[in-house]
Write an enzyme that holds these catalytic residues in place. Structure first.
Site, PDB file in Angstrom:
ATOM      1  N   GLY A  84       0.832  -1.208   0.000  1.00 57.91           N
ATOM      2  CA  GLY A  84       0.000   0.000   0.000  1.00 57.91           C
ATOM      3  C   GLY A  84       0.866   1.257   0.000  1.00 57.91           C
ATOM      4  N   ASP A  85       0.200   2.411  -0.099  1.00 54.55           N
ATOM      5  CA  ASP A  85       0.874   3.715  -0.072  1.00 54.55           C
ATOM      6  C   ASP A  85       1.878   3.886  -1.211  1.00 54.55           C
ATOM      7  OD1 ASP A  85      -0.483   4.174   2.370  1.00 54.55           O
ATOM      8  OD2 ASP A  85       1.085   3.065   3.421  1.00 54.55           O
ATOM      9  N   LYS A  91      -0.907   5.514  -5.492  1.00 51.02           N
ATOM     10  CA  LYS A  91      -1.961   5.218  -6.486  1.00 51.02           C
ATOM     11  C   LYS A  91      -2.908   6.402  -6.677  1.00 51.02           C
ATOM     12  CE  LYS A  91      -3.300   1.682  -4.017  1.00 51.02           C
ATOM     13  NZ  LYS A  91      -2.260   1.667  -2.980  1.00 51.02           N
ATOM     14  N   GLY A  92      -3.171   7.127  -5.571  1.00 46.84           N
ATOM     15  CA  GLY A  92      -4.128   8.248  -5.632  1.00 46.84           C
ATOM     16  C   GLY A  92      -3.719   9.251  -6.684  1.00 46.84           C
ATOM     17  N   GLY A 126      -5.882   5.566   2.253  1.00 46.64           N
ATOM     18  CA  GLY A 126      -5.570   6.994   2.336  1.00 46.64           C
ATOM     19  C   GLY A 126      -4.891   7.380   1.038  1.00 46.64           C
ATOM     20  N   HIS A 127      -5.681   7.887   0.086  1.00 46.99           N
ATOM     21  CA  HIS A 127      -5.117   8.226  -1.223  1.00 46.99           C
ATOM     22  C   HIS A 127      -4.953   9.744  -1.315  1.00 46.99           C
ATOM     23  CE1 HIS A 127      -6.704   4.202  -3.041  1.00 46.99           C
ATOM     24  NE2 HIS A 127      -5.786   4.051  -2.128  1.00 46.99           N
ATOM     25  N   THR A 128      -3.705  10.168  -1.391  1.00 47.41           N
ATOM     26  CA  THR A 128      -3.424  11.599  -1.352  1.00 47.41           C
ATOM     27  C   THR A 128      -3.275  12.150  -2.773  1.00 47.41           C
ATOM     28  OG1 THR A 128      -2.230  11.152   0.678  1.00 47.41           O
ATOM     29  CG2 THR A 128      -1.887  13.311  -0.293  1.00 47.41           C
ATOM     30  N   GLN A 140      -4.952  -0.200  -0.878  1.00 48.36           N
ATOM     31  CA  GLN A 140      -3.882  -0.998  -0.265  1.00 48.36           C
ATOM     32  C   GLN A 140      -2.998  -1.602  -1.378  1.00 48.36           C
ATOM     33  OE1 GLN A 140      -7.311  -1.930   1.050  1.00 48.36           O
ATOM     34  NE2 GLN A 140      -7.019  -0.103   2.241  1.00 48.36           N
ATOM     35  N   PRO A 200       4.137   6.650  11.579  1.00 51.47           N
ATOM     36  CA  PRO A 200       5.342   6.632  10.734  1.00 51.47           C
ATOM     37  C   PRO A 200       5.408   5.324   9.974  1.00 51.47           C
ATOM     38  CG  PRO A 200       5.943   6.644  13.087  1.00 51.47           C
ATOM     39  CD  PRO A 200       4.445   6.693  13.008  1.00 51.47           C
ATOM     40  N   SER A 259       7.007   9.042 -11.408  1.00 44.61           N
ATOM     41  CA  SER A 259       6.589  10.195 -10.630  1.00 44.61           C
ATOM     42  C   SER A 259       7.774  10.728  -9.833  1.00 44.61           C
ATOM     43  CB  SER A 259       5.441   9.777  -9.706  1.00 44.61           C
ATOM     44  OG  SER A 259       5.140  10.831  -8.828  1.00 44.61           O
TER      45      SER A 259
HETATM   46  P1  IMP Z   1      -6.905  -2.931   8.301  1.00 49.18           P
HETATM   47  O1  IMP Z   1      -7.069  -2.836   6.828  1.00 49.18           O
HETATM   48  O2  IMP Z   1      -7.300  -1.688   9.032  1.00 49.18           O
HETATM   49  O3  IMP Z   1      -7.562  -4.162   8.876  1.00 49.18           O
HETATM   50  O4  IMP Z   1      -5.334  -3.119   8.609  1.00 49.18           O
HETATM   51  C1  IMP Z   1      -4.628  -4.297   8.253  1.00 49.18           C
HETATM   52  C2  IMP Z   1      -3.220  -3.963   7.759  1.00 49.18           C
HETATM   53  O5  IMP Z   1      -3.311  -3.287   6.520  1.00 49.18           O
HETATM   54  C3  IMP Z   1      -2.433  -3.044   8.682  1.00 49.18           C
HETATM   55  O6  IMP Z   1      -1.056  -3.395   8.629  1.00 49.18           O
HETATM   56  C4  IMP Z   1      -2.625  -1.671   8.075  1.00 49.18           C
HETATM   57  O7  IMP Z   1      -1.579  -0.782   8.391  1.00 49.18           O
HETATM   58  C5  IMP Z   1      -2.623  -2.039   6.610  1.00 49.18           C
HETATM   59  N1  IMP Z   1      -3.343  -1.069   5.767  1.00 49.18           N
HETATM   60  C6  IMP Z   1      -4.680  -0.937   5.632  1.00 49.18           C
HETATM   61  N2  IMP Z   1      -4.968   0.049   4.770  1.00 49.18           N
HETATM   62  C7  IMP Z   1      -3.800   0.519   4.332  1.00 49.18           C
HETATM   63  C8  IMP Z   1      -3.439   1.525   3.380  1.00 49.18           C
HETATM   64  O8  IMP Z   1      -4.278   2.182   2.753  1.00 49.18           O
HETATM   65  N3  IMP Z   1      -2.104   1.735   3.190  1.00 49.18           N
HETATM   66  C9  IMP Z   1      -1.162   0.992   3.835  1.00 49.18           C
HETATM   67  N4  IMP Z   1      -1.450   0.041   4.723  1.00 49.18           N
HETATM   68  C10 IMP Z   1      -2.751  -0.198   4.966  1.00 49.18           C
END
Ligand code: IMP
Length: 413
Positions: free
Chosen positions: A11-12, A15-16, A39-41, A213, A293, A401
């Site tokens: 994730g992160d 993509k946003g 969280g798509h910025t 994600q 972080p 990018s």
């Molecule tokens: P959950 O999706 O809240 O159940 O979290 C499960 C795992 O996925 C954790 O390690 C979160 O930090 C990670 N996670 C969930 N959504 C994101 C995202 O948008 N970006 C990065 N990690 C994510």
């Protein structure tokens, strides 16, 4: 032509920004899995928008955002996000499927309770518990709110079933009143998104699928159990929208020039202390949803090759290449070894401490590249780095990018 944008890491990946950039060429932008854990910025003219549940493409006027069946919806958070956009003068065109499962207040409570014993490092948004109910066949869907009696019966069953953990903490009547009121406010957006999207395909209207994600957080193919509870891989599109998989023509994989992860779980190329901190500071690596972080490390091409294969990636995007600009040496992991024997990335590895990453080293380019507009203007060392990624993954890099803004993107012909 329909395009899927999929994260290849944890994730992160940025993509946003890529969705926002490409959305102008598509009529529909679809979120099909996950929920407000994302969280798509997106940075537009100095304004930063962080999308959690809404598709990032909705900043483009006339585009239609869709939240389809595979997404778990917290209606309260959805309305908050819509209100934030309204404050900036943006009223998105939006369809939400009546088939979406609801995130209920007790899901958020259970998420917290589960974290006390099983430390996954979730976003605490109730995502896992909502999906547990979905596969446990007791989930409540938005359509259940059409009939107060149906909703009340399903709610009662859930409160009863979960009382061993909820211990009477949640009152049925309060939830009914709250959710019926929320329902009235989201009603204008509700629709049969499966029908709408399939019709759009028949009519030749292009669709962009916005993954949330990343592949390594996929419930089946990620670093289980340190994953999210949805299918973040391309297979999630079909089961999350009701669109057959043969209608997805292009699958674009997005990957940072290094690696990050939030929460607990394996991370073979993680850099601890100063080196990790350096990437975190330069890359502003703090969670867009929770502010935590992010853990940082070198690019892991073994995991990326796996992700490329699992998703059938046919176009690559490398983000945040500029973050590596002041490093004299850059490492890339090209092989995993367990007990000195090479091994592939496998979702079932239970003792990741045995996995030894093998690195190759690249000279850094040691100059800022955030203003570079053309591929030919990139330093030779940066081009060599990108060429090694392409060679290892067997896919061409189409976009690079070099900063958060729309204009900080290099398109390759
Ligand atoms: P959950 O999706 O809240 O159940 O979290 C499960 C795992 O996925 C954790 O390690 C979160 O930090 C990670 N996670 C969930 N959504 C994101 C995202 O948008 N970006 C990065 N990690 C994510």
């Amino acid at each position: 032509m329909n395009l899927a944008i999929i994260g290849l890491q944890w994730g992160d990946e940025g993509k946003g920004k890529i969705v926002d950039l490409l959305a102008k060429d598509y009529n529909y932008i679809v979120r099909y899995q996950g929920g407000n854990n994302a969280g798509h910025t997106v940075d537009v003219d100095g304004f930063e928008f962080v999308f959690h549940l809404l598709p990032s493409g909705v900043l483009h006027p006339k585009k239609i955002g869709v939240i389809s069946e595979g997404v778990v919806v917290n209606p309260k958070e959805l309305l908050k996000e819509l209100a934030l956009l309204e404050e900036k003068g943006i009223t998105p065109n939006l369809y939400i499927s009546l088939g979406c499962h609801l995130i209920m207040p007790y899901h958020i409570f259970i998420d917290g309770a589960m974290e006390e014993s099983q430390k996954i490092g979730t976003t605490m948004r109730g995502i896992g518990p909502a999906y547990i109910d979905k596969v446990g066949r007791c989930g409540i869907r938005i359509a259940d709110l059409l009939d107060k009696k149906v909703f009340a019966e399903k709610l009662e069953l859930n409160l009863l079933q979960k009382d061993y953990i909820l211990k009477g903490k949640f009152k049925k009547e309060e939830i009914i009143n709250e959710y019926l009121a929320l329902f009235e406010r989201i009603k204008p957006y509700l629709a049969d998104t499966r029908y709408i999207l399939n019709k759009a395909i028949t009519d030749g209207e292009p669709i962009l699928f916005e993954g949330a994600q990343g592949t390594l957080l996929d419930i089946a193919f990620g670093t289980y159990p340190y994953v999210t509870s949805s299918h973040t891989t391309v297979g999630g599109i079909s089961v999350g929208t009701g669109i057959p998989s043969n209608k997805i023509s292009e699958i674009m994989g997005v990957m940072k020039a290094y690696t990050t992860r939030v929460g607990e779980g394996p991370f073979p190329t993680e850099l601890k202390e100063e080196e990790g901190e350096r990437l975190r500071m330069k890359g502003r690596e703090y969670g867009a949803t929770t502010g935590r972080p992010r853990r940082c490390g070198w690019l892991d091409l073994v995991a990326a090759r796996y992700a490329t294969q699992v998703n059938g990636i046919n176009s690559l995007v490398i983000t945040k290449l500029d973050v590596l600009s002041d490093l004299p040496k850059i490492k890339v992991c090209t092989e995993y070894r367990i007990n000195n024997k090479p091994c592939e990335f496998q979702s079932w590895i239970s003792d990741w401490s045995k996995v030894e990453p093998v690195y190759i080293e690249f000279p850094g380019w040691m100059k800022e590249i955030d203003k570079v507009k053309e591929y030919s203007e990139l330093p030779k060392e940066a081009k060599d780095y990108l060429a090694a990624i392409e060679e290892m993954l067997g896919v061409k890099i189409d976009l690079i990018s070099v900063g958060p803004r729309r204009d900080q993107t290099i398109k390759r012909d």
